[in-house]
Design an enzyme around this catalytic site. Structure first.
Site, PDB file in Angstrom:
ATOM      1  N   ASP A 161       0.861  -1.193   0.000  1.00  0.00           N
ATOM      2  CA  ASP A 161       0.000   0.000   0.000  1.00  0.00           C
ATOM      3  C   ASP A 161       0.891   1.234   0.000  1.00  0.00           C
ATOM      4  O   ASP A 161       1.870   1.302   0.749  1.00  0.00           O
ATOM      5  CB  ASP A 161      -0.911  -0.024   1.240  1.00  0.00           C
ATOM      6  CG  ASP A 161      -2.035   1.000   1.157  1.00  0.00           C
ATOM      7  OD1 ASP A 161      -1.743   2.195   0.926  1.00  0.00           O
ATOM      8  OD2 ASP A 161      -3.198   0.606   1.321  1.00  0.00           O
ATOM      9  N   ILE A 162       0.542   2.200  -0.822  1.00  0.00           N
ATOM     10  CA  ILE A 162       1.361   3.409  -0.970  1.00  0.00           C
ATOM     11  C   ILE A 162       1.223   4.333   0.256  1.00  0.00           C
ATOM     12  O   ILE A 162       2.056   5.205   0.471  1.00  0.00           O
ATOM     13  CB  ILE A 162       1.022   4.135  -2.301  1.00  0.00           C
ATOM     14  CG1 ILE A 162       2.210   4.898  -2.841  1.00  0.00           C
ATOM     15  CG2 ILE A 162      -0.206   4.991  -2.185  1.00  0.00           C
ATOM     16  CD1 ILE A 162       3.342   4.052  -3.313  1.00  0.00           C
ATOM     17  N   HIS A 165     -10.412  -5.536  -2.481  1.00  0.00           N
ATOM     18  CA  HIS A 165      -9.054  -5.769  -1.981  1.00  0.00           C
ATOM     19  C   HIS A 165      -9.089  -6.024  -0.486  1.00  0.00           C
ATOM     20  O   HIS A 165     -10.000  -5.586   0.210  1.00  0.00           O
ATOM     21  CB  HIS A 165      -8.131  -4.584  -2.293  1.00  0.00           C
ATOM     22  CG  HIS A 165      -8.656  -3.262  -1.809  1.00  0.00           C
ATOM     23  ND1 HIS A 165      -9.605  -2.542  -2.502  1.00  0.00           N
ATOM     24  CD2 HIS A 165      -8.386  -2.549  -0.694  1.00  0.00           C
ATOM     25  CE1 HIS A 165      -9.880  -1.433  -1.845  1.00  0.00           C
ATOM     26  NE2 HIS A 165      -9.161  -1.410  -0.742  1.00  0.00           N
ATOM     27  N   HIS A 182      -6.625  -5.607   2.986  1.00  0.00           N
ATOM     28  CA  HIS A 182      -5.408  -5.025   3.573  1.00  0.00           C
ATOM     29  C   HIS A 182      -4.787  -6.041   4.541  1.00  0.00           C
ATOM     30  O   HIS A 182      -5.513  -6.607   5.378  1.00  0.00           O
ATOM     31  CB  HIS A 182      -5.746  -3.787   4.411  1.00  0.00           C
ATOM     32  CG  HIS A 182      -6.326  -2.631   3.650  1.00  0.00           C
ATOM     33  ND1 HIS A 182      -5.617  -1.485   3.409  1.00  0.00           N
ATOM     34  CD2 HIS A 182      -7.544  -2.433   3.098  1.00  0.00           C
ATOM     35  CE1 HIS A 182      -6.389  -0.618   2.748  1.00  0.00           C
ATOM     36  NE2 HIS A 182      -7.567  -1.177   2.557  1.00  0.00           N
TER      37      HIS A 182
HETATM   38  P1  5GP Z   1      -9.832   1.393   0.842  1.00  0.00           P
HETATM   39  O1  5GP Z   1     -10.534   1.472  -0.500  1.00  0.00           O
HETATM   40  O2  5GP Z   1      -9.736  -0.004   1.367  1.00  0.00           O
HETATM   41  O3  5GP Z   1     -10.406   2.356   1.850  1.00  0.00           O
HETATM   42  O4  5GP Z   1      -8.352   1.904   0.629  1.00  0.00           O
HETATM   43  C1  5GP Z   1      -7.667   1.785  -0.589  1.00  0.00           C
HETATM   44  C2  5GP Z   1      -6.175   1.704  -0.328  1.00  0.00           C
HETATM   45  O5  5GP Z   1      -5.516   1.722  -1.584  1.00  0.00           O
HETATM   46  C3  5GP Z   1      -5.616   2.868   0.500  1.00  0.00           C
HETATM   47  O6  5GP Z   1      -4.960   2.339   1.650  1.00  0.00           O
HETATM   48  C4  5GP Z   1      -4.630   3.551  -0.443  1.00  0.00           C
HETATM   49  O7  5GP Z   1      -3.470   4.014   0.201  1.00  0.00           O
HETATM   50  C5  5GP Z   1      -4.317   2.470  -1.462  1.00  0.00           C
HETATM   51  N1  5GP Z   1      -3.988   3.002  -2.770  1.00  0.00           N
HETATM   52  C6  5GP Z   1      -4.738   3.874  -3.486  1.00  0.00           C
HETATM   53  N2  5GP Z   1      -4.138   4.146  -4.662  1.00  0.00           N
HETATM   54  C7  5GP Z   1      -2.983   3.437  -4.673  1.00  0.00           C
HETATM   55  C8  5GP Z   1      -1.932   3.296  -5.642  1.00  0.00           C
HETATM   56  O8  5GP Z   1      -1.927   3.897  -6.708  1.00  0.00           O
HETATM   57  N3  5GP Z   1      -0.912   2.471  -5.322  1.00  0.00           N
HETATM   58  C9  5GP Z   1      -0.893   1.776  -4.136  1.00  0.00           C
HETATM   59  N4  5GP Z   1       0.172   0.981  -3.928  1.00  0.00           N
HETATM   60  N5  5GP Z   1      -1.854   1.877  -3.211  1.00  0.00           N
HETATM   61  C10 5GP Z   1      -2.895   2.696  -3.480  1.00  0.00           C
END
Ligand code: 5GP
Length: 124
Positions: free
Chosen positions: A29-30, A92, A94
């Site tokens: 995760d970035i 996804h 985590h």
């Molecule tokens: P959620 O949708 O579960 O709330 O979070 C999405 C996750 O994807 C976040 O933790 C965010 O940091 C990660 N994320 C979003 N865009 C990118 C990206 O371009 N690259 C990476 N490696 N992680 C990403």
């Protein structure tokens, strides 16, 4: 339009890859909450995990299990999981190896070198 995760899987956007098989892809995760914070993603693009076919659903959780055990072996840390999905509309999971500094939702700033080193250490 393809999701940002589909673009990562296709190699159109770079990622720190940890694992890949025919149905899943995992990368750092970035915006990590802990060092080693990994996202495990089905290659098929659906918004919600419960929209996956049974095959893709079981493949995702098989990868989650395999990668979690590996991360625990490498880091010595308990791996916790969360499923949120409010930011990126591509299912996804985590995975986060817990350390003392972890606070829910608080992210770390890592350098490119740190990301590379962690990805090399965790790759399987
Ligand atoms: P959620 O949708 O579960 O709330 O979070 C999405 C996750 O994807 C976040 O933790 C965010 O940091 C990660 N994320 C979003 N865009 C990118 C990206 O371009 N690259 C990476 N490696 N992680 C990403």
């Amino acid at each position: 339009m393809a999701s940002i995760f589909s673009k990562i899987i296709a190699g159109e956007i770079p990622s720190y890859k940890i694992y890949e098989d025919d149905k899943t892809y995992a990368f750092l995760d970035i915006n990590p909450e802990t060092k080693g914070h990994t996202l495990v993603v089905p290659k098929v693009e659906v918004d919600k995990i419960y929209e996956l076919s049974d095959d893709d659903y079981f493949a995702l959780w098989a990868s989650v299990k395999k990668i979690s055990r590996h991360i625990e072996d490498v880091t010595g840390r308990r791996v916790v999981m969360k499923v949120i999905g409010t930011d990126v509309p591509h299912a996804h999971v985590h995975l986060m190896p817990l350390d003392e500094s972890w606070e829910y939702g608080k992210t770390l700033s890592l350098t490119e070198d740190e990301f590379k080193t962690i990805a090399e250490k965790l790759a399987l």
